[in-house]
Scaffold this active site. Structure first.
Site, mmCIF file in Angstrom:
data_model
loop_
_atom_site.group_PDB
_atom_site.id
_atom_site.type_symbol
_atom_site.label_atom_id
_atom_site.label_comp_id
_atom_site.label_asym_id
_atom_site.label_seq_id
_atom_site.Cartn_x
_atom_site.Cartn_y
_atom_site.Cartn_z
ATOM 1 N N ASP A 168 0.817 -1.206 0.000
ATOM 2 C CA ASP A 168 0.000 0.000 0.000
ATOM 3 C C ASP A 168 0.858 1.266 0.000
ATOM 4 O OD1 ASP A 168 -2.007 -1.848 0.303
ATOM 5 O OD2 ASP A 168 -2.859 -0.962 2.114
ATOM 6 N N HIS B 115 3.445 -2.601 3.107
ATOM 7 C CA HIS B 115 3.523 -1.239 2.615
ATOM 8 C C HIS B 115 4.848 -1.046 1.903
ATOM 9 C CE1 HIS B 115 0.449 -1.161 5.734
ATOM 10 N NE2 HIS B 115 -0.043 -0.088 5.152
#
Length: 229
Positions: A48, A192
Site C-alpha cells: 500500500d 507497505h
C-alpha cells in the site's frame, strides 16, 4: 480435504501449472522459472501507499530479483505525482489497485466525498498508464455500506487482507517473514512500500513461500482471492 490428500494433489497441481505456462508460451513477468513449476497454491502480496520515487524503484527491483509479483495499492495523489512509477510497476509485472486519493477514513466521509476519492484515483492511475483498477483497498481496512455502494458504481472489488504484516507498526524483518509464513493458498497479506524492514525481508519472503510450495499470484476481481497470474 485431508492433509494426505492435499499432498497427493500437489504434483498434479504443479504439473497443470507447468502445462498451462507452456501452452501460453511464457512465464509470468519477473517470475523465476524454478518457482513456476512448483506452485501448489498462490498468495497475494500487496503493498500500500505508493508510488514514490523514494521507495518504489527499490521495491520493484527486489521483487523482480526474487521472482515475485504483487498488487500495488496506489494512492491517487501519488499516482498523479509520480506517473513514471506507476508505469514502472506495470512494466515490472505488478498489478495496480486503487487505495483512495488521499487515504482518509472513508467511513467518516459523505458518499460524495467517497466517490471523489475513488473516482479521482481511477482516473489518476489510468492516466499514468496503470490501466483502470478493478481492485480497491479502503484505507485502514475501514468499510461500510456507503463505501461498498461507491465501489460497486466503479466496478471495484473490495480487498482487505487475511494477514497483517504489521510493517506499518514497526515490525522487524523477522516478524514480517513470520507473518508471510502464516499464509495459505488464496490468502492475502498487507504490506507497505515504505518500511525499510519490508524491503529487507523480500528475499526471505521469496524463500519462505518457495519452501511452502506457494507462489505469488494476482488477486481475482471475481473472488477476491489470490490465483495464478
Amino acid at each position: 480435504m485431508s492433509a494426505v490428500a492435499e499432498r497427493s494433489l500437489r504434483p498434479l497441481v504443479a504439473t497443470a501449472a507447468a502445462v498451462a505456462l507452456a501452452a501460453a508460451g511464457t512465464l509470468a513477468v519477473g517470475a523465476a522459472p524454478a518457482h513456476s513449476v512448483t506452485c501448489a497454491g498462490y498468495v497475494g502480496l500487496t503493498f500500500d501507499d505508493g508510488p514514490s520515487t523514494a521507495h518504489t524503484p527499490g521495491l520493484l527491483s527486489a521483487l523482480k530479483a526474487n521472482g515475485l509479483r504483487a498488487t500495488m495499492f496506489n494512492e491517487g495523489q501519488y499516482a498523479a505525482a509520480y506517473p513514471a512509477q506507476v508505469r514502472a510497476e506495470v512494466g515490472a509485472g505488478m498489478w495496480v489497485g486503487n487505495h483512495s486519493y488521499t487515504h482518509p477514513h472513508l467511513t467518516q466521509e459523505t458518499q460524495a466525498q467517497i466517490d471523489s476519492e475513488i473516482s479521482r484515483t481511477q482516473s489518476a492511475i489510468a492516466g499514468a498508464g496503470g490501466g483502470t483498477p478493478a481492485l480497491f483497498r479502503p484505507p485502514y481496512g475501514e468499510t461500510n455500506a456507503t463505501v461498498r455502494t461507491v465501489e460497486a458504481k466503479y466496478g471495484l472489488t473490495e480487498i482487505i487482507w487475511d494477514v497483517d504484516s504489521q510493517d506499518w507498526n514497526g515490525a522487524s524483518a523477522d516478524a514480517i517473514v513470520q507473518a508471510v509464513s502464516r499464509l495459505t493458498s488464496g490468502q492475502i497479506i498487507l504490506m507497505h512500500e515504505w518500511p525499510a524492514n519490508t524491503l529487507a525481508a523480500i528475499p526471505r519472503i521469496a524463500g519462505t513461500l518457495a519452501a511452502k510450495g506457494l507462489c505469488s499470484g494476482r488477486i481475482s476481481a471475481q473472488t477476491g482471492r489470490a490465483v495464478a497470474p
